[in-house]
Design a protein around this motif. Structure first.
Motif, PDB file in Angstrom:
ATOM      1  N   ILE A   3      49.948 -49.065 -14.008  1.00 38.69           N
ATOM      2  CA  ILE A   3      50.778 -49.571 -12.908  1.00 38.69           C
ATOM      3  C   ILE A   3      52.193 -49.806 -13.425  1.00 38.69           C
ATOM      4  CG2 ILE A   3      50.169 -51.998 -13.333  1.00 38.69           C
ATOM      5  CD1 ILE A   3      50.183 -52.334 -10.212  1.00 38.69           C
ATOM      6  N   ILE A   4      53.168 -49.569 -12.571  1.00 36.44           N
ATOM      7  CA  ILE A   4      54.567 -49.821 -12.931  1.00 36.44           C
ATOM      8  C   ILE A   4      54.949 -51.210 -12.416  1.00 36.44           C
ATOM      9  CG2 ILE A   4      56.958 -49.088 -12.541  1.00 36.44           C
ATOM     10  CD1 ILE A   4      55.852 -46.177 -12.363  1.00 36.44           C
ATOM     11  N   THR A   5      55.466 -52.053 -13.307  1.00 41.11           N
ATOM     12  CA  THR A   5      55.819 -53.420 -12.909  1.00 41.11           C
ATOM     13  C   THR A   5      57.257 -53.474 -12.387  1.00 41.11           C
ATOM     14  OG1 THR A   5      56.819 -54.152 -14.985  1.00 41.11           O
ATOM     15  CG2 THR A   5      54.397 -54.225 -14.843  1.00 41.11           C
ATOM     16  N   GLU A   7      59.708 -54.622 -13.577  1.00 44.48           N
ATOM     17  CA  GLU A   7      60.749 -54.473 -14.605  1.00 44.48           C
ATOM     18  C   GLU A   7      61.328 -53.062 -14.624  1.00 44.48           C
ATOM     19  OE1 GLU A   7      59.503 -56.515 -18.518  1.00 44.48           O
ATOM     20  OE2 GLU A   7      57.749 -56.602 -17.209  1.00 44.48           O
ATOM     21  N   CYS A   8      60.746 -52.178 -13.832  1.00 51.04           N
ATOM     22  CA  CYS A   8      61.216 -50.786 -13.751  1.00 51.04           C
ATOM     23  C   CYS A   8      62.699 -50.743 -13.393  1.00 51.04           C
ATOM     24  CB  CYS A   8      60.400 -50.046 -12.684  1.00 51.04           C
ATOM     25  SG  CYS A   8      60.992 -48.392 -12.283  1.00 51.04           S
ATOM     26  N   ILE A   9      63.450 -49.922 -14.136  1.00 52.38           N
ATOM     27  CA  ILE A   9      64.896 -49.800 -13.880  1.00 52.38           C
ATOM     28  C   ILE A   9      65.234 -48.483 -13.163  1.00 52.38           C
ATOM     29  CG2 ILE A   9      65.589 -51.310 -15.786  1.00 52.38           C
ATOM     30  CD1 ILE A   9      66.150 -48.701 -17.427  1.00 52.38           C
ATOM     31  N   ASN A  10      64.213 -47.838 -12.582  1.00 53.66           N
ATOM     32  CA  ASN A  10      64.429 -46.621 -11.793  1.00 53.66           C
ATOM     33  C   ASN A  10      65.170 -45.531 -12.559  1.00 53.66           C
ATOM     34  OD1 ASN A  10      63.230 -47.323  -9.170  1.00 53.66           O
ATOM     35  ND2 ASN A  10      64.823 -48.877  -9.072  1.00 53.66           N
ATOM     36  N   CYS A  11      64.783 -45.341 -13.810  1.00 52.32           N
ATOM     37  CA  CYS A  11      65.505 -44.348 -14.620  1.00 52.32           C
ATOM     38  C   CYS A  11      65.014 -42.929 -14.384  1.00 52.32           C
ATOM     39  CB  CYS A  11      65.385 -44.695 -16.095  1.00 52.32           C
ATOM     40  SG  CYS A  11      63.739 -44.403 -16.776  1.00 52.32           S
ATOM     41  N   ASP A  12      63.830 -42.780 -13.760  1.00 53.69           N
ATOM     42  CA  ASP A  12      63.286 -41.465 -13.413  1.00 53.69           C
ATOM     43  C   ASP A  12      62.809 -40.645 -14.619  1.00 53.69           C
ATOM     44  OD1 ASP A  12      62.550 -39.409 -11.582  1.00 53.69           O
ATOM     45  OD2 ASP A  12      64.379 -38.318 -12.069  1.00 53.69           O
ATOM     46  N   VAL A  13      62.671 -41.280 -15.781  1.00 56.72           N
ATOM     47  CA  VAL A  13      62.252 -40.526 -16.963  1.00 56.72           C
ATOM     48  C   VAL A  13      60.750 -40.205 -16.915  1.00 56.72           C
ATOM     49  CG1 VAL A  13      61.857 -40.760 -19.451  1.00 56.72           C
ATOM     50  CG2 VAL A  13      64.103 -41.240 -18.503  1.00 56.72           C
ATOM     51  N   CYS A  14      59.961 -41.103 -16.365  1.00 57.74           N
ATOM     52  CA  CYS A  14      58.504 -40.921 -16.392  1.00 57.74           C
ATOM     53  C   CYS A  14      58.002 -39.878 -15.399  1.00 57.74           C
ATOM     54  CB  CYS A  14      57.804 -42.247 -16.107  1.00 57.74           C
ATOM     55  SG  CYS A  14      58.281 -43.017 -14.534  1.00 57.74           S
ATOM     56  N   GLU A  15      58.628 -39.814 -14.242  1.00 62.78           N
ATOM     57  CA  GLU A  15      58.089 -39.001 -13.146  1.00 62.78           C
ATOM     58  C   GLU A  15      57.822 -37.549 -13.547  1.00 62.78           C
ATOM     59  OE1 GLU A  15      60.074 -36.741 -10.947  1.00 62.78           O
ATOM     60  OE2 GLU A  15      58.197 -36.257  -9.937  1.00 62.78           O
ATOM     61  N   ILE A  29      60.980 -49.530  -6.586  1.00 64.93           N
ATOM     62  CA  ILE A  29      60.781 -49.043  -7.944  1.00 64.93           C
ATOM     63  C   ILE A  29      59.840 -47.844  -7.908  1.00 64.93           C
ATOM     64  CG2 ILE A  29      61.180 -51.257  -9.129  1.00 64.93           C
ATOM     65  CD1 ILE A  29      58.085 -51.610  -9.150  1.00 64.93           C
ATOM     66  N   TYR A  30      59.677 -47.213  -9.050  1.00 64.89           N
ATOM     67  CA  TYR A  30      58.741 -46.098  -9.129  1.00 64.89           C
ATOM     68  C   TYR A  30      57.313 -46.631  -9.021  1.00 64.89           C
ATOM     69  CZ  TYR A  30      62.155 -42.481  -9.852  1.00 64.89           C
ATOM     70  OH  TYR A  30      63.164 -41.583  -9.642  1.00 64.89           O
ATOM     71  N   VAL A  31      56.433 -45.801  -8.466  1.00 66.03           N
ATOM     72  CA  VAL A  31      55.051 -46.221  -8.260  1.00 66.03           C
ATOM     73  C   VAL A  31      54.082 -45.152  -8.766  1.00 66.03           C
ATOM     74  CG1 VAL A  31      55.538 -47.733  -6.289  1.00 66.03           C
ATOM     75  CG2 VAL A  31      55.075 -45.307  -5.891  1.00 66.03           C
ATOM     76  N   VAL A  52      57.365 -42.579 -22.725  1.00 67.29           N
ATOM     77  CA  VAL A  52      58.791 -42.336 -22.468  1.00 67.29           C
ATOM     78  C   VAL A  52      59.513 -43.496 -21.801  1.00 67.29           C
ATOM     79  CG1 VAL A  52      58.476 -39.828 -22.349  1.00 67.29           C
ATOM     80  CG2 VAL A  52      58.362 -41.183 -20.240  1.00 67.29           C
ATOM     81  N   CYS A  53      58.792 -44.445 -21.237  1.00 67.88           N
ATOM     82  CA  CYS A  53      59.467 -45.521 -20.493  1.00 67.88           C
ATOM     83  C   CYS A  53      60.333 -46.376 -21.434  1.00 67.88           C
ATOM     84  CB  CYS A  53      58.441 -46.403 -19.792  1.00 67.88           C
ATOM     85  SG  CYS A  53      59.220 -47.755 -18.875  1.00 67.88           S
ATOM     86  N   PRO A  54      61.616 -46.459 -21.166  1.00 67.77           N
ATOM     87  CA  PRO A  54      62.518 -47.182 -22.071  1.00 67.77           C
ATOM     88  C   PRO A  54      62.363 -48.704 -22.022  1.00 67.77           C
ATOM     89  CG  PRO A  54      63.740 -46.426 -20.152  1.00 67.77           C
ATOM     90  CD  PRO A  54      62.355 -45.843 -20.046  1.00 67.77           C
ATOM     91  N   VAL A  55      61.744 -49.218 -20.966  1.00 74.41           N
ATOM     92  CA  VAL A  55      61.622 -50.677 -20.862  1.00 74.41           C
ATOM     93  C   VAL A  55      60.161 -51.142 -20.927  1.00 74.41           C
ATOM     94  CG1 VAL A  55      63.797 -51.005 -19.639  1.00 74.41           C
ATOM     95  CG2 VAL A  55      61.716 -50.606 -18.321  1.00 74.41           C
ATOM     96  N   ASP A  56      59.249 -50.197 -21.248  1.00 72.29           N
ATOM     97  CA  ASP A  56      57.864 -50.604 -21.505  1.00 72.29           C
ATOM     98  C   ASP A  56      57.237 -51.351 -20.329  1.00 72.29           C
ATOM     99  OD1 ASP A  56      56.149 -50.094 -23.501  1.00 72.29           O
ATOM    100  OD2 ASP A  56      56.847 -51.646 -24.866  1.00 72.29           O
ATOM    101  N   CYS A  57      57.387 -50.810 -19.135  1.00 71.92           N
ATOM    102  CA  CYS A  57      56.917 -51.548 -17.950  1.00 71.92           C
ATOM    103  C   CYS A  57      55.733 -50.867 -17.271  1.00 71.92           C
ATOM    104  CB  CYS A  57      58.062 -51.749 -16.962  1.00 71.92           C
ATOM    105  SG  CYS A  57      58.619 -50.230 -16.170  1.00 71.92           S
ATOM    106  N   ILE A  58      54.884 -50.148 -18.061  1.00 72.89           N
ATOM    107  CA  ILE A  58      53.753 -49.444 -17.443  1.00 72.89           C
ATOM    108  C   ILE A  58      52.441 -49.840 -18.123  1.00 72.89           C
ATOM    109  CG2 ILE A  58      52.987 -47.242 -16.495  1.00 72.89           C
ATOM    110  CD1 ILE A  58      55.646 -46.006 -17.175  1.00 72.89           C
ATOM    111  N   PRO A  59      51.915 -51.016 -17.801  1.00 70.27           N
ATOM    112  CA  PRO A  59      50.643 -51.453 -18.399  1.00 70.27           C
ATOM    113  C   PRO A  59      49.431 -50.899 -17.643  1.00 70.27           C
ATOM    114  CG  PRO A  59      51.484 -53.170 -16.977  1.00 70.27           C
ATOM    115  CD  PRO A  59      52.502 -52.046 -16.932  1.00 70.27           C
TER     116      PRO A  59
HETATM  117 FE1  SF4 Z   1      60.665 -47.105 -14.234  1.00 64.54          FE
HETATM  118 FE2  SF4 Z   1      59.882 -46.846 -16.777  1.00 64.54          FE
HETATM  119 FE3  SF4 Z   1      59.529 -44.858 -15.029  1.00 64.54          FE
HETATM  120 FE4  SF4 Z   1      61.975 -45.446 -15.859  1.00 64.54          FE
HETATM  121  S1  SF4 Z   1      60.305 -44.658 -17.122  1.00 64.54           S
HETATM  122  S2  SF4 Z   1      61.339 -45.017 -13.723  1.00 64.54           S
HETATM  123  S3  SF4 Z   1      61.829 -47.679 -16.057  1.00 64.54           S
HETATM  124  S4  SF4 Z   1      58.574 -46.883 -14.961  1.00 64.54           S
END
Ligand code: SF4
Ligand code: SF4
Length: 82
Positions: A3-5, A7-15, A29-31, A52-59
């Protein structure tokens, strides 16, 4: 599933890294769609979005706890092999 918390900064790197196209941009935020997230079972040894998540918000999603066997079964279904 993961799940994305908020804290997601919408960077679009994970998608684009998700092999199951389980990640999309939500309203704020991303889901992750828990029906599509296999925790990367069937594709990779480690969850790619977490890597890849730069803020570690995907537990791990406590609402969607699954065994490796359940994740493997989900992978076979969504990839059309079951
Ligand atoms: Fe959000 Fe992390 Fe995905 Fe970036 S990589 S959109 S911060 S969940
Ligand atoms: Fe996609 Fe894998 Fe992340 Fe699940 S763990 S959302 S399947 S990249």
């Amino acid at each position: 599933a993961l799940i994305i918390t908020d804290e997601c900064i919408n960077c679009d790197v994970c998608e684009p890294e998700c092999p199951n196209s389980a990640i999309s941009q939500g309203e704020e935020i991303y889901v992750i769609d828990p029906n599509l997230c296999t925790e990367c079972v069937g594709h990779y040894d480690e969850p790619q979005c977490q890597q890849v998540c730069p803020v570690d918000c995907i537990p791990l999603d406590p609402e969607h706890k699954e065994s490796k066997e359940e994740l493997q079964a989900k992978y076979l279904i969504i990839s059309g092999q079951a």
